[in-house]
Write a protein that holds these residues in place. Structure first.
Motif, PDB file in Angstrom:
ATOM      1  N   GLY A 146      56.548  62.381  24.944  1.00 11.55           N
ATOM      2  CA  GLY A 146      55.125  62.644  25.062  1.00 11.55           C
ATOM      3  C   GLY A 146      54.864  63.936  25.805  1.00 11.55           C
ATOM      4  O   GLY A 146      55.753  64.520  26.413  1.00 11.55           O
ATOM      5  N   PRO A 147      53.629  64.396  25.759  1.00 13.86           N
ATOM      6  CA  PRO A 147      53.306  65.698  26.333  1.00 13.86           C
ATOM      7  C   PRO A 147      53.365  65.757  27.856  1.00 13.86           C
ATOM      8  O   PRO A 147      53.435  66.843  28.427  1.00 13.86           O
ATOM      9  N   SER A 148      53.346  64.616  28.522  1.00 16.26           N
ATOM     10  CA  SER A 148      53.355  64.643  29.981  1.00 16.26           C
ATOM     11  C   SER A 148      54.749  64.901  30.554  1.00 16.26           C
ATOM     12  O   SER A 148      54.888  65.244  31.722  1.00 16.26           O
ATOM     13  N   VAL A 149      55.794  64.765  29.738  1.00 18.78           N
ATOM     14  CA  VAL A 149      57.156  65.017  30.204  1.00 18.78           C
ATOM     15  C   VAL A 149      57.473  66.488  30.011  1.00 18.78           C
ATOM     16  O   VAL A 149      57.362  67.029  28.912  1.00 18.78           O
ATOM     17  N   ALA A 203      60.781  59.961  33.316  1.00 16.33           N
ATOM     18  CA  ALA A 203      59.706  60.955  33.291  1.00 16.33           C
ATOM     19  C   ALA A 203      59.496  61.561  34.670  1.00 16.33           C
ATOM     20  O   ALA A 203      59.327  62.778  34.811  1.00 16.33           O
ATOM     21  N   ARG A 204      59.540  60.728  35.700  1.00 13.00           N
ATOM     22  CA  ARG A 204      59.337  61.209  37.062  1.00 13.00           C
ATOM     23  C   ARG A 204      60.420  62.219  37.458  1.00 13.00           C
ATOM     24  O   ARG A 204      60.135  63.299  37.987  1.00 13.00           O
ATOM     25  N   ILE A 205      61.686  61.910  37.143  1.00  8.15           N
ATOM     26  CA  ILE A 205      62.787  62.799  37.487  1.00  8.15           C
ATOM     27  C   ILE A 205      62.725  64.078  36.656  1.00  8.15           C
ATOM     28  O   ILE A 205      62.912  65.186  37.172  1.00  8.15           O
ATOM     29  N   ALA A 206      62.449  63.935  35.358  1.00  9.65           N
ATOM     30  CA  ALA A 206      62.380  65.106  34.472  1.00  9.65           C
ATOM     31  C   ALA A 206      61.260  66.051  34.907  1.00  9.65           C
ATOM     32  O   ALA A 206      61.440  67.273  34.908  1.00  9.65           O
ATOM     33  N   ASN A 207      60.129  65.520  35.279  1.00  9.35           N
ATOM     34  CA  ASN A 207      59.015  66.361  35.711  1.00  9.35           C
ATOM     35  C   ASN A 207      59.313  67.030  37.053  1.00  9.35           C
ATOM     36  O   ASN A 207      58.952  68.185  37.265  1.00  9.35           O
ATOM     37  N   ALA A 208      59.964  66.325  37.948  1.00  7.94           N
ATOM     38  CA  ALA A 208      60.336  66.928  39.234  1.00  7.94           C
ATOM     39  C   ALA A 208      61.344  68.052  39.015  1.00  7.94           C
ATOM     40  O   ALA A 208      61.267  69.101  39.661  1.00  7.94           O
ATOM     41  N   ALA A 209      62.270  67.837  38.082  1.00  6.72           N
ATOM     42  CA  ALA A 209      63.267  68.863  37.784  1.00  6.72           C
ATOM     43  C   ALA A 209      62.609  70.102  37.179  1.00  6.72           C
ATOM     44  O   ALA A 209      62.980  71.230  37.493  1.00  6.72           O
ATOM     45  N   ALA A 210      61.628  69.884  36.316  1.00  2.71           N
ATOM     46  CA  ALA A 210      60.922  71.017  35.707  1.00  2.71           C
ATOM     47  C   ALA A 210      60.110  71.773  36.760  1.00  2.71           C
ATOM     48  O   ALA A 210      60.027  73.002  36.720  1.00  2.71           O
ATOM     49  N   ARG A 211      59.559  71.052  37.700  1.00  2.77           N
ATOM     50  CA  ARG A 211      58.723  71.658  38.732  1.00  2.77           C
ATOM     51  C   ARG A 211      59.557  72.366  39.798  1.00  2.77           C
ATOM     52  O   ARG A 211      59.285  73.505  40.165  1.00  2.77           O
ATOM     53  N   ASP A 212      60.596  71.690  40.305  1.00  3.35           N
ATOM     54  CA  ASP A 212      61.337  72.189  41.458  1.00  3.35           C
ATOM     55  C   ASP A 212      62.697  72.783  41.105  1.00  3.35           C
ATOM     56  O   ASP A 212      63.338  73.374  41.965  1.00  3.35           O
TER      57      ASP A 212
END
Length: 90
Positions: free
Chosen positions: A8-11, A31-40
């Motif tokens: 989905g688009p949120s990941v 999703a939480r880990i993937a988004n943190a990895a993309a951010r940080d």
């Protein structure tokens, strides 16, 4: 009905999300880990995490419980040092 594997688009990091899902993690955790990895950045996320006492500090009951979570056979007959070795080898 076939399931859509797209996160989905949120990941924000689809590749990492799929790897985490393949490892058996929940959609939310992946999703939480993937988004943190993309951010940080992946290396920054990899450095985070909890800490735990060394297995030598755990009780035998705690070691057996962890061995049960990992489905280590023969755990009920193992001594503390054997449990520690089996957990480290797993």
């Amino acid at each position: 009905m076939p399931q859509n594997k797209e996160p989905g688009p949120s990941v924000k990091d689809d590749e990492l999300y799929e790897k985490l899902r393949d490892e058996g993690n929940s959609k939310e955790k992946s999703a939480r880990i993937a988004n943190a990895a993309a951010r940080d950045g992946r290396s920054a996320v990899g450095q985070k995490g909890g800490s735990s006492d060394a297995y030598e500090e755990w009780t035998v009951d705690d070691l057996r419980e962890r061995a049960a979570e990992l489905d280590i056979e023969g755990r009920s007959d193992m001594r503390k040092d054997e449990l520690i070795e089996a957990l480290r080898d797993h």
